[in-house]
Design a protein around this motif. Structure first.
Motif, PDB file in Angstrom:
ATOM      1  N   GLU A   1       0.987  -0.821  -0.293  1.00 18.29           N
ATOM      2  CA  GLU A   1      -0.291   0.109  -0.045  1.00 18.29           C
ATOM      3  C   GLU A   1       1.007   1.386  -0.047  1.00 18.29           C
ATOM      4  O   GLU A   1       0.684   1.881  -0.980  1.00 18.29           O
TER       5      GLU A   1
ATOM      6  N   VAL B   1       3.863   1.629  -0.955  1.00 17.20           N
ATOM      7  CA  VAL B   1       4.909   2.012  -2.632  1.00 17.20           C
ATOM      8  C   VAL B   1       3.845   2.231  -3.330  1.00 17.20           C
ATOM      9  O   VAL B   1       3.699   3.068  -4.527  1.00 17.20           O
ATOM     10  N   LEU B   2       2.411   1.983  -3.433  1.00 18.80           N
ATOM     11  CA  LEU B   2       1.323   2.026  -4.442  1.00 18.80           C
ATOM     12  C   LEU B   2       1.302   3.686  -4.942  1.00 18.80           C
ATOM     13  O   LEU B   2       0.470   4.201  -5.220  1.00 18.80           O
ATOM     14  N   HIS B   3       1.274   3.864  -3.319  1.00 22.11           N
ATOM     15  CA  HIS B   3       0.705   4.999  -2.954  1.00 22.11           C
ATOM     16  C   HIS B   3       2.107   6.405  -3.445  1.00 22.11           C
ATOM     17  O   HIS B   3       1.032   7.022  -3.786  1.00 22.11           O
TER      18      HIS B   3
END
Lengths: 139, 149
Positions: B128, B130-132
């Motif tokens: 979460e 990293v994807l943000h």
């Protein structure tokens, strides 16, 4: 590389990059790219009451996707287009399950650290959380 | 695309992450970086005289993680993927994003723990974070991902 790639499209320009990436990542032999547009239905109003409105959206979506496919894909690319009705994230995940997709490609943006809650409800975030296959988020 | 960074945490999702990252690296002719962010030393273990048992335990743990990471990298090299293993100590998300910048990564591959652990993901996992925050595309691979043929 991937046999069945799903690209959910909302018919905005950012979908072109996702479609283009999917075409590059699809197996050159037998790989299929699925373009899926979900028309979000209005809850509380019967479908039949707004049928004409939904049909207009449907026709516009098909026409736009056909234009993209013509521009982006080469003659040998296997691209399928589908329009469905419902809730976007749920329909995307259900379609990927149904077709046995091994990748979903979505355009996504970085979350604004000043307003982190704004990123939690995005379709890309929802799909990334619950999809049963790999999800590629493009920036 | 030249560099793919795969974040490895040795959990059940690790093999799925490396499988996908390796497949992409091999197909696209990219260099694959396997990164494991080891936990930082506990605050009370530093240069000052401290509990030697804890220092030994931390050192053993790091050696074992290093060995496992090198084994995973060797498997990818045997499969024809140009691979480098990196063990970096630091907070997980910041370390992965920092290394991605340093290595000029074009893609970050992370694992998620699938549908059953949705709330764990929502509560702040590596994927979460990293994807943000990543500046480059992120591939999220669930532990139960359908296999690519």
């Amino acid at each position: 590389m991937f046999r069945n790639i799903l690209v959910p499209v909302d018919l905005t320009e950012k979908n072109r990059a996702a479609t283009s990436a999917a075409l590059e990542l699809a197996d050159s032999e037998g790989g299929v790219v699925h373009l899926l547009h979900v028309i979000e239905t209005i809850r509380g109003i019967e479908f039949e009451q707004l049928k004409g409105f939904y049909e207009e959206l449907h026709a516009k979506a098909e026409s736009t996707m056909q234009q993209w496919v013509g521009e982006l894909s080469s003659a040998g690319s296997n691209v399928r287009m589908t329009v469905v009705y419902g809730r976007r994230a749920a329909e995307i995940v259900a379609y990927a399950d149904d077709k046995g997709c091994d990748l979903i490609v979505l355009a996504s943006h970085r979350v604004d650290e000043e307003r982190p809650a704004a990123g939690l409800g995005t379709i890309s975030h929802q799909v990334a959380l619950v999809a049963g296959c790999a999800v590629l988020l493009l920036r | 695309m030249k560099n793919i960074l795969a974040a490895v945490d040795f959990s059940e999702v690790t093999y799925a992450v490396i499988d996908r990252a390796g497949l992409l690296a091999r197909s696209l002719g990219c260099h694959l970086w396997l990164i494991h962010a080891a936990e930082p030393d506990p605050d009370f273990v530093g240069w000052e005289p401290g509990p030697p048992g804890v220092r030994d335990q931390v050192a053993r743990h790091l050696r074992e993680e290093h060995r496992q990471l090198q084994t995973l990298a060797a498997e990818q090299r045997e499969a024809g993927v140009d691979t480098t293993a990196l063990l970096v100590q630091g907070p997980t998300v910041a370390t992965i994003l920092g290394e991605a910048r340093k290595l000029d990564a074009d893609l970050i591959v992370v694992g998620s723990h699938g549908r059953g652990a949705m709330y764990r993901v929502l509560l702040g996992s590596t994927s979460e974070g990293v994807l943000h925050k990543a500046h480059v595309p992120v591939l999220i691979v669930p532990s139960s991902a359908r296999q690519t043929e």
